[in-house]
Design a protein around this motif. Structure first.
Motif, PDB file in Angstrom:
ATOM      1  N   LYS A  54      -7.503  -8.697  -3.465  1.00 12.73           N
ATOM      2  CA  LYS A  54      -7.660  -7.396  -4.146  1.00 12.73           C
ATOM      3  C   LYS A  54      -6.802  -7.329  -5.398  1.00 12.73           C
ATOM      4  O   LYS A  54      -7.222  -6.787  -6.428  1.00 12.73           O
ATOM      5  N   ILE A  97       3.330  -6.009   1.638  1.00 11.32           N
ATOM      6  CA  ILE A  97       2.457  -6.953   2.349  1.00 11.32           C
ATOM      7  C   ILE A  97       2.731  -8.367   1.826  1.00 11.32           C
ATOM      8  O   ILE A  97       2.854  -9.320   2.585  1.00 11.32           O
ATOM      9  N   VAL A 114      -9.237   1.273  -2.518  1.00 13.30           N
ATOM     10  CA  VAL A 114      -8.530  -0.001  -2.393  1.00 13.30           C
ATOM     11  C   VAL A 114      -8.779  -0.571  -1.009  1.00 13.30           C
ATOM     12  O   VAL A 114      -8.668   0.148  -0.042  1.00 13.30           O
ATOM     13  N   TYR A 131       0.843  -1.206   0.000  1.00 10.09           N
ATOM     14  CA  TYR A 131       0.000   0.000   0.000  1.00 10.09           C
ATOM     15  C   TYR A 131       0.874   1.250   0.000  1.00 10.09           C
ATOM     16  O   TYR A 131       0.457   2.318  -0.368  1.00 10.09           O
ATOM     17  N   GLY A 187      -4.319 -10.100   9.262  1.00  4.56           N
ATOM     18  CA  GLY A 187      -3.357  -9.048   8.926  1.00  4.56           C
ATOM     19  C   GLY A 187      -2.187  -9.556   8.116  1.00  4.56           C
ATOM     20  O   GLY A 187      -1.271  -8.802   7.793  1.00  4.56           O
ATOM     21  N   SER A 188      -2.223 -10.839   7.720  1.00  6.58           N
ATOM     22  CA  SER A 188      -1.084 -11.401   6.981  1.00  6.58           C
ATOM     23  C   SER A 188      -1.110 -11.006   5.496  1.00  6.58           C
ATOM     24  O   SER A 188      -0.099 -11.122   4.814  1.00  6.58           O
ATOM     25  N   GLY A 189      -2.266 -10.580   5.002  1.00  6.47           N
ATOM     26  CA  GLY A 189      -2.310 -10.123   3.616  1.00  6.47           C
ATOM     27  C   GLY A 189      -3.229 -10.938   2.717  1.00  6.47           C
ATOM     28  O   GLY A 189      -3.136 -10.873   1.486  1.00  6.47           O
ATOM     29  N   LYS A 190      -4.157 -11.693   3.316  1.00  4.32           N
ATOM     30  CA  LYS A 190      -5.069 -12.532   2.521  1.00  4.32           C
ATOM     31  C   LYS A 190      -5.995 -11.669   1.655  1.00  4.32           C
ATOM     32  O   LYS A 190      -6.114 -11.885   0.447  1.00  4.32           O
ATOM     33  N   SER A 191      -6.629 -10.682   2.300  1.00  2.00           N
ATOM     34  CA  SER A 191      -7.531  -9.799   1.537  1.00  2.00           C
ATOM     35  C   SER A 191      -6.747  -8.996   0.509  1.00  2.00           C
ATOM     36  O   SER A 191      -7.229  -8.744  -0.607  1.00  2.00           O
ATOM     37  N   THR A 192      -5.552  -8.599   0.881  1.00  2.67           N
ATOM     38  CA  THR A 192      -4.697  -7.845  -0.034  1.00  2.67           C
ATOM     39  C   THR A 192      -4.414  -8.654  -1.292  1.00  2.67           C
ATOM     40  O   THR A 192      -4.487  -8.139  -2.418  1.00  2.67           O
TER      41      THR A 192
HETATM   42  N1  LIG Z   1      -6.329   0.058   2.259  1.00  6.06           N
HETATM   43  C1  LIG Z   1      -5.229  -0.193   2.987  1.00  6.06           C
HETATM   44  N2  LIG Z   1      -4.296   0.779   3.115  1.00  6.06           N
HETATM   45  C2  LIG Z   1      -3.175   0.547   3.837  1.00  6.06           C
HETATM   46  N3  LIG Z   1      -2.920  -0.596   4.481  1.00  6.06           N
HETATM   47  C3  LIG Z   1      -3.804  -1.599   4.408  1.00  6.06           C
HETATM   48  C4  LIG Z   1      -5.029  -1.430   3.664  1.00  6.06           C
HETATM   49  N4  LIG Z   1      -5.723  -2.586   3.740  1.00  6.06           N
HETATM   50  C5  LIG Z   1      -4.985  -3.418   4.517  1.00  6.06           C
HETATM   51  N5  LIG Z   1      -3.843  -2.841   4.915  1.00  6.06           N
HETATM   52  C6  LIG Z   1      -2.802  -3.459   5.729  1.00  6.06           C
HETATM   53  O1  LIG Z   1      -2.276  -4.544   5.040  1.00  6.06           O
HETATM   54  C7  LIG Z   1      -2.048  -5.640   5.909  1.00  6.06           C
HETATM   55  C8  LIG Z   1      -2.794  -6.856   5.400  1.00  6.06           C
HETATM   56  O2  LIG Z   1      -4.159  -6.612   5.462  1.00  6.06           O
HETATM   57  P1  LIG Z   1      -5.241  -7.644   4.941  1.00  6.06           P
HETATM   58  O3  LIG Z   1      -4.822  -8.108   3.593  1.00  6.06           O
HETATM   59  O4  LIG Z   1      -6.553  -7.029   5.051  1.00  6.06           O
HETATM   60  O5  LIG Z   1      -5.088  -8.824   6.008  1.00  6.06           O
HETATM   61  P2  LIG Z   1      -5.949 -10.138   6.171  1.00  6.06           P
HETATM   62  O6  LIG Z   1      -5.011 -11.244   5.964  1.00  6.06           O
HETATM   63  O7  LIG Z   1      -6.461 -10.118   7.563  1.00  6.06           O
HETATM   64  O8  LIG Z   1      -7.049 -10.100   5.162  1.00  6.06           O
HETATM   65  C9  LIG Z   1      -2.480  -5.211   7.289  1.00  6.06           C
HETATM   66  O9  LIG Z   1      -1.352  -4.822   8.025  1.00  6.06           O
HETATM   67  C10 LIG Z   1      -3.372  -4.029   7.016  1.00  6.06           C
HETATM   68  O10 LIG Z   1      -3.280  -3.109   8.061  1.00  6.06           O
END
Ligand SMILES: Nc1ncnc2c1ncn2[C@@H]1O[C@H](COP(=O)(O)OP(=O)(O)O)[C@@H](O)[C@H]1O
Ligand SMILES: [Mg+2]
Lengths: 223, 270
Positions: free
Chosen positions: A49, A20, B270, A14, A41-46
């Motif tokens: 995306k 991430i 995002v 990000y 917070g490991s980056g699964k949703s990231t």
């Molecule tokens: N839109 C964003 N902008 C900045 N940082 C983000 C954003 N979304 C998630 N993060 C950060 O990226 C990391 C991974 O988040 P995420 O992919 O949501 O984790 P999870 O594995 O729980 O789905 C976390 O540290 C979160 O704080």
């Protein structure tokens, strides 16, 4: 076998300072069922995306459905998204639309004919057991019901790829089972590639699946 | 219920804009009517050595609308203290001729001066009474009135701008969510914004119709008509065709600008 997803040294971030996902390489075969796990917070949703092009790769390459997402035009990305069904962690239902209209959205976008849309939505509502709620608005439904609406929407246009972000997270057993059945059904009957982010993989899965685990920015397959 | 709520906020904003706009139009019409009335009341009195025809006056200045001869009888009556008829007839012949000139529109003080000068240049005219003092006073009042209207217009503009801006932010928030979701399912830009434009135009039409109904009612309201009548102002409060076209034009353009700004500002989160 065709590959729906090919990631090569994929880096996602990000901000410039903190990646991430760091130089991850993996691929997903067409028609497979994949689980992604990892601490919160490991980056699964990231990662998800990036798969639907909301987050551009910062490094390496990512090809989904034959489209390189690192440098993709808006129209090409829209085209790709019309063949993906996404279940978001926060559902992302349109508040001002009824359940029925929400489920219709991908069908409308894909330009289906009215009678096709009606019958498809009707059968989906039956599948997710929400026929009686069709005219209600998302806010009037429980979390489990909203999740089922999101599921129906993701399935409605028979996508080639389904991305589901914790689709059974804090759901009752009834809703959870319904959702697993739907995902399995799409995978076995329609050969849809399914990628599910979850905290616990169900014990009674009827399909063969792959399992990726995310930790410290890297993605590894678990056997 | 839900759909009514969706429309309400923009419709209210648009109706208030249309309402203030129409009030401005009515005020402007009232001033115009008042000016016409002033023009019909205001006149310049001219004293001439010889008798002059209306056509001769009209040639002197384009501002002059009509000229009527004032009867010398009134003047003579006052002098009439035992004069015999023959002498009176003689007096009538030697007395200068009086004319009252009506103007095409209510003149500015400058126009009054110019007209007076022009008239005095004529050999036949000996004196011009332009009632400049009274005229100046009335004219200043009119200018003041107009200034107040301009200030009012600016105030309305500022208030409506704030109103629209607030509306814009609400819209931005409300619609960006849906546009975002549509985008995530691959809807092209035109489809994402179609709902917005349709809503904007429907709201504009609703606002125009609401305003139309309100002003049709007001324009037939006997109490209101009575008020204008006592002020001796004749005016059209609402012209069903012209004013409706203005309502539709203004509200559709405003709503479309609003929607366009939202589309331009929209960015995928995002
Ligand atoms: N839109 C964003 N902008 C900045 N940082 C983000 C954003 N979304 C998630 N993060 C950060 O990226 C990391 C991974 O988040 P995420 O992919 O949501 O984790 P999870 O594995 O729980 O789905 C976390 O540290 C979160 O704080
Ligand atoms: Mg997550």
């Amino acid at each position: 076998m065709d590959k729906v997803i090919i990631a090569d040294n994929l880096t996602l971030a990000y901000s410039q300072s903190e990646a991430i996902i760091n130089r991850a390489s993996f691929s997903v075969n067409s028609g497979s069922f994949v689980f992604i796990t990892g601490a919160s917070g490991s980056g699964k949703s990231t990662l998800l995306k990036s798969l639907y092009g909301a987050l551009k790769p910062n490094g390496g390459s990512l090809v989904v459905g034959g489209v390189e997402l690192k440098k993709v035009s808006n129209s090409k990305l829209n085209f790709l998204r019309r063949h993906i069904g996404i279940v978001f962690q926060d559902y992302k239902l349109v508040r001002e639309w009824t359940i029925e209209k929400n489920i219709m959205l991908p069908l409308i976008i894909n330009g289906y004919e009215k009678n096709v849309i009606t019958s498809q939505v009707d059968s989906l509502l039956q599948h997710v057991r929400l026929k009686h709620q069709a005219g209600k608005y998302p806010q009037e439904l429980s979390g489990g019901e909203q999740q089922r609406v999101a599921m129906a929407r993701a399935l409605s246009h028979n996508p080639i790829l389904i991305l589901a972000d914790e689709p059974t997270g804090n759901l009752d057993d009834y809703s959870s089972q319904l959702i697993w059945n739907l995902l399995e059904g799409a995978n076995t009957q329609l050969k849809t590639t399914v990628i599910v982010v979850t905290h616990n993989i169900p014990k009674n899965m009827n399909v063969n699946y792959k399992h990726f685990h995310i930790e410290y920015g890297s993605i590894r397959e678990v056997n | 219920m839900k759909s009514i709520k969706n429309h309400l906020s923009l419709v209210i904003a648009l109706v208030s804009i249309l309402f203030s706009l129409q009030v401005l139009v009515i005020t402007d019409r009232a001033i115009m009517s008042y000016k016409e009335q002033l023009a019909s009341q205001y006149s310049v009195v001219v004293v001439a050595k010889v008798s002059l025809k209306q056509e001769q006056f009209l040639k002197m200045d384009p501002l002059i609308k009509s000229a009527t001869a004032l009867s010398p009888d009134d003047v003579i009556k006052r002098l009439n203290s035992g004069m015999d008829k023959k002498n009176i007839e003689l007096l009538k012949l030697t007395l200068p001729k009086f004319y009252k000139l009506h103007l095409k529109h209510y003149p500015t003080p400058q126009e009054v001066q110019d007209l007076t000068k022009k008239l005095l240049k004529q050999k036949s005219i000996v004196k011009v009474e332009n009632f400049a003092h009274t005229h100046d006073l009335v004219y200043k009042l009119l200018v003041l009135f107009k200034t107040i209207i301009v200030i009012f217009t600016v105030a309305v503009f500022v208030v409506t701008s704030l109103l629209i801006f607030k509306e814009l932010r609400i819209w931005q928030f409300k619609h960006s969510e849906r546009m975002n979701i549509m985008g995530l399912f691959g809807a092209p830009m035109w489809l994402r914004s179609a709902v917005l434009f349709r809503l904007a135009i429907v709201d504009a039409i609703i606002a125009s119709i609401v305003s139309f109904v309100v002003f049709v009612y007001l324009s037939t309201n006997s109490w209101l008509l009575e008020q204008f009548k006592t002020l001796n102002i004749e005016l059209v409060i609402f012209n069903p065709i012209d004013d409706l076209v203005m309502f539709l034009g203004v509200s559709v353009i405003l709503a479309t600008i609003l929607a366009t700004m939202i589309v331009l500002w929209h960015k995928e989160e995002v």
